[in-house]
Design an enzyme around this catalytic site. Structure first.
Site, mmCIF file in Angstrom:
data_model
loop_
_atom_site.group_PDB
_atom_site.id
_atom_site.type_symbol
_atom_site.label_atom_id
_atom_site.label_comp_id
_atom_site.label_asym_id
_atom_site.label_seq_id
_atom_site.Cartn_x
_atom_site.Cartn_y
_atom_site.Cartn_z
ATOM 1 N N GLY A 290 -9.479 -26.242 4.539
ATOM 2 C CA GLY A 290 -10.153 -25.694 5.714
ATOM 3 C C GLY A 290 -9.423 -24.501 6.274
ATOM 4 O O GLY A 290 -9.252 -24.367 7.476
ATOM 5 N N CYS B 3 -13.674 -24.634 -2.520
ATOM 6 C CA CYS B 3 -13.468 -26.062 -2.796
ATOM 7 C C CYS B 3 -13.968 -26.906 -1.642
ATOM 8 O O CYS B 3 -13.546 -26.702 -0.504
ATOM 9 C CB CYS B 3 -11.979 -26.323 -3.025
ATOM 10 S SG CYS B 3 -11.538 -28.052 -3.231
ATOM 11 N N TYR C 136 -15.904 -39.946 15.361
ATOM 12 C CA TYR C 136 -14.782 -39.002 15.260
ATOM 13 C C TYR C 136 -13.493 -39.687 15.686
ATOM 14 O O TYR C 136 -12.449 -39.571 15.020
ATOM 15 C CB TYR C 136 -15.053 -37.784 16.142
ATOM 16 C CG TYR C 136 -13.993 -36.714 16.076
ATOM 17 C CD1 TYR C 136 -13.955 -35.812 15.016
ATOM 18 C CD2 TYR C 136 -13.031 -36.589 17.077
ATOM 19 C CE1 TYR C 136 -12.993 -34.821 14.951
ATOM 20 C CE2 TYR C 136 -12.065 -35.604 17.027
ATOM 21 C CZ TYR C 136 -12.047 -34.722 15.967
ATOM 22 O OH TYR C 136 -11.079 -33.733 15.903
ATOM 23 N N VAL D 194 -8.837 -27.924 21.027
ATOM 24 C CA VAL D 194 -8.309 -26.661 20.510
ATOM 25 C C VAL D 194 -9.456 -25.656 20.451
ATOM 26 O O VAL D 194 -10.582 -26.004 20.087
ATOM 27 C CB VAL D 194 -7.705 -26.838 19.101
ATOM 28 C CG1 VAL D 194 -7.051 -25.540 18.626
ATOM 29 C CG2 VAL D 194 -6.695 -27.982 19.093
#
Length: 269
Positions: free
Chosen positions: A12, A76, A164, A199
């Protein structure tokens, strides 16, 4: 742990925390394989094209700053066994080793909860086990460190995002258990987790649209956000500390607007 000459794999990595981590590792002397995770709801050609463009743009920028030989970009999906295995193989073929893995790729979508589990937890386990094949001292590897990006939701509940929350709790538990297993079995690999509060990333900016049946709790989530929103460089700095400080193993580093704190957990007797 000095980073000069070390090879890192970051998932990521094209944007947000992953990009900040990649840039910081390069600044401290590591070489980096940038594996890009598709952040859309499904793996579609259009989204992959967009993500590939972002990854190649990052690669071009890093080449200008650090030279073309310091990074390797690979398209990927962390949900693909075949693609992730090929990414590790290509990294070893190119750089000769893997010393650091940063499991950063993640999604938040309470409506698409099965995919959240797949990306946030299953992929972390998958890539960790693949990394062991190359890093485990017991099978000829050189050891190293694996840092997983978890969340404050891995330490306490985020009511508007229970799935989550579950995945990030699991990441923290997996990290701590792997650290203990590595010590007991002589893997020579340290395992740590970073647990930031909100964030400033795409994930945070879209959170209120991805709560599914729990969208009525958006106002409560906004209250959590008033405690301070971190920038990506603060999270990258926390990760760097866990990578370079060889005394850190099995740690969960909580990052908030008020600073950092290493968590303490009850011991099982």
């Amino acid at each position: 742990m000095a980073l000069s000459g070390q090879t890192a794999v970051v998932t990521g990595a094209a944007r947000g925390i992953g990009r900040a981590v990649t840039e910081l590792l390069l600044q401290h002397g590591a070489t980096v394989t940038v594996t890009l995770h598709n952040a859309g709801h499904v793996v579609e050609v259009a989204l992959l094209d967009v993500d590939e463009s972002a990854g190649l743009s990052l690669k071009a920028s890093l080449d200008q700053q650090h030279g073309a030989q310091r990074t390797l970009f690979l398209l990927c999906s962390v949900e693909s066994e075949e693609q992730t295995k090929a990414a590790f193989q290509k990294t070893v073929e190119t750089f000769g080793r893997v010393d650091i893995l940063c499991n950063n790729a993640g999604v938040l979508n309470e409506a698409a909860w099965e995919r959240s589990v797949s990306v946030n937890l299953v992929a972390v386990i998958r890539l960790t086990y693949m990394a062991l094949e190359h890093m485990n001292k017991g099978t000829g590897g050189r050891g190293g460190v694996i840092v997983n990006i978890a969340s404050m939701a891995g330490l306490g509940p985020l009511p508007s995002c229970p799935v989550y929350t579950a995945t990030k709790h699991a990441v923290v538990g997996f990290t701590r258990a792997m650290a203990a297993a590595s010590t007991a079995l002589g893997y020579g690999i340290r395992f740590n987790a970073v647990c930031p509060t909100f964030v400033q990333t795409d994930l945070f900016s879209n959170i209120y649209d991805r709560m599914g049946m729990f969208s009525q709790l958006a106002a409560q989530t906004r209250k959590f956000a008033t405690t301070g929103v971190l920038n990506v460089s603060e999270v990258a700095a926390g990760l760097l500390e866990l990578v370079t400080d060889e005394t850190k193993n099995g740690e969960a580093l909580m990052l908030t607007g008020g600073g950092k704190k290493y968590m303490t957990f009850p011991t099982l007797s």
